[in-house]
Design an enzyme around this catalytic site. Sequence first.
Site, mmCIF file in Angstrom:
data_model
loop_
_atom_site.group_PDB
_atom_site.id
_atom_site.type_symbol
_atom_site.label_atom_id
_atom_site.label_comp_id
_atom_site.label_asym_id
_atom_site.label_seq_id
_atom_site.Cartn_x
_atom_site.Cartn_y
_atom_site.Cartn_z
ATOM 1 N N GLU A 98 3.339 -7.203 -7.518
ATOM 2 C CA GLU A 98 2.711 -8.013 -6.474
ATOM 3 C C GLU A 98 2.480 -9.388 -7.078
ATOM 4 O OE1 GLU A 98 -1.082 -8.120 -3.454
ATOM 5 O OE2 GLU A 98 -1.352 -7.647 -5.551
ATOM 6 N N ASP A 110 -0.255 -4.115 -9.013
ATOM 7 C CA ASP A 110 -1.248 -4.920 -8.331
ATOM 8 C C ASP A 110 -1.466 -6.258 -9.051
ATOM 9 O OD1 ASP A 110 -3.318 -4.759 -6.165
ATOM 10 O OD2 ASP A 110 -4.675 -5.135 -7.840
ATOM 11 N N ASP A 132 0.524 3.067 -7.684
ATOM 12 C CA ASP A 132 -0.037 1.729 -7.768
ATOM 13 C C ASP A 132 -0.618 1.550 -9.171
ATOM 14 O OD1 ASP A 132 -1.248 -0.782 -6.784
ATOM 15 O OD2 ASP A 132 -1.053 0.159 -4.816
ATOM 16 N N HIS A 189 -1.166 -3.086 3.353
ATOM 17 C CA HIS A 189 -2.587 -2.796 3.577
ATOM 18 C C HIS A 189 -3.479 -4.034 3.470
ATOM 19 C CE1 HIS A 189 -2.169 -3.043 -0.698
ATOM 20 N NE2 HIS A 189 -3.464 -3.044 -0.845
ATOM 21 N N ASP A 190 -2.925 -5.168 3.063
ATOM 22 C CA ASP A 190 -3.711 -6.409 2.958
ATOM 23 C C ASP A 190 -3.382 -7.390 4.077
ATOM 24 O OD1 ASP A 190 -4.835 -5.627 0.519
ATOM 25 O OD2 ASP A 190 -3.247 -6.592 -0.645
#
Length: 564
Positions: free
Chosen positions: A261, A205, A99, A338-339
């Site tokens: 993302e 991210d 990440d 995970h969000d």
Amino acid sequence: MSNTPWWKKSVIYQVYPRSFADSNGDGIGDIKGITEHLDYLAKLGIDVIWLSPVYQSPNDDNGYDISDYRAIMDEFGTMDDFDRMLARAHELGIRIVMDLVANHTSDEHAWFVESRKSRTGEYRDFYWWRDGSVAPDGTRLPPNNWRSVFSGSAWKYDEATDQWYLHLFSTKQPDLNWENPRVRSEIYDMMRWWCNKGVDGWRMDVISLISKNVALPNGELGPDGYGDFGPYVVNGPRVHEFLREMNREVLSHYDLLTVGEASGATIEEAKRYAAADGSELSMVFQFEHVDAWLNEPAPLVDKWGVGRASMPRLRAILNKWQVELAGQAWNSLYWNNHDQPRCVSRFGDERPEWRVLSAKMLATCLHMMQGTPYIYQGEELGMTNKHFTSLEECRDVEEINIWHQAVDELHQLTPEQMLDCFDHVARDNARTPMQWDDMANAGFCPDGVEPWIDVNPNYQTINAAAALADPDSIFYYYQRLIDLRHNLDIITDGVFRPLLEESEAIWAYERADGEHVLTVGCNWTDVEQPCDLWDSNAGEALICNYAQHKPGVLQPYEAYVTLR
Ligand code: TEU
Ligand code: CA
């Protein structure tokens, strides 16, 4: 197809380390815990792990607030543990994608610690510092009206130099100033350092937010008195320039999977981020389908609501991405991460009689599309939302902040309403511990240890051990889907064509490569539906979530795929 890049034929599995497996009994998942379960992932058949952040971090946002990009978080282990995990994964033929959290650092990162000391220091311009103003009544006012994603103002006042710094996320996540070439070169150096270690790519991210309109104009005011930074930050003025620079400086020198993302990315933007000429990234995570529920009905406050997107709406969105990116950019395929809440609860049917069938149906619907599929840990078990009963059970800074704002301060929502919203969209739904077996703490951590977040009580029936012991499990179904992708080029290359677009119940499409046609039909309801897709040409059955497909119909939540 020999010149197809490996990431077009890969299936990715996302590991959220804090919640995956605790090897040393402190209630927190760690790197050794991941290493111990690599055989499980090899058995599932995935090609790549996307590892959520494992870097040194004070954990205000579970590692998305990094204080040292070249060190491992103490709770997760050591750099040796990391190296051993990477080596073992590579032995098993599994690649590891890291990440990259470079829109912001932690406020405890050495750069920020220096930056906040004086207005003229060497690191001052690594972040966004601005003067505020003072209202007639003496209240200090921030430089503009932007709302933080995690509630309240996106600016925090800092006494030391009497200025404010920008934080689009929590106050402990100051935004880096990508206008400063030194910031960019530090980030590129750090990326090279990890690439030279042998990591296989980057999930980037909030990469769509790194370039800001430097005038920092006020945003459109919302009912909470804050303004929307969207038009001045999302897909900002220099974002493509920065990514092309990163590509020249770093990415093009290695054989990597890169996925940005990109909340707020339209099809047109995605065609640039993920351009087929390789000038920026391999692919992006677009958000249209996971945000689709936002209008059905509108949320109560910000993203907080209880809506549910209809199948036809989801279908219209994903079909559009399939058709419009074809040949020009590559899709990523995902239902959750995970969000996001758990997909079987959100898009499927978590009631016990339908959970397994609907989880398999969702998997089929996504995995037969063109693009690179992502599985979020526990999705292969059909793990469900947690259903939190009080704020005390929640850990996410986003949930805690919105509760304080919307329930405690502004009284926009009652606790019951807020919990109902959490049921639908809270990120902690995805962050409860991985359910390994039916022992105490679901086998995530030892008996007698308190996990950092409560285990979902349904672990006694929903767990990996049970799935591995059941040939009909969701796990083995995913294994077969992955296998099909590895063995049939048509799943990677076939042209996507939507079918039955008027149906309220069935999501159907085909993939064609000139020789063969793959036909996919998914019943998104709990009742049998007539279906004439295979009337004229039955084809060979490839996969079905029922023991027997019945001609002329799709059974409740049936997914059926044929090849002719
Ligand atoms: O997420 C950013 C993002 O756009 C969202 O998915 C966000 O979490 C959600 O809209 C909040 O409502 C990334 C990470 O995936 C997330 O875990 C981090 O908290 C965030 O960036 C900040 O680093
Ligand atoms: Ca641990």
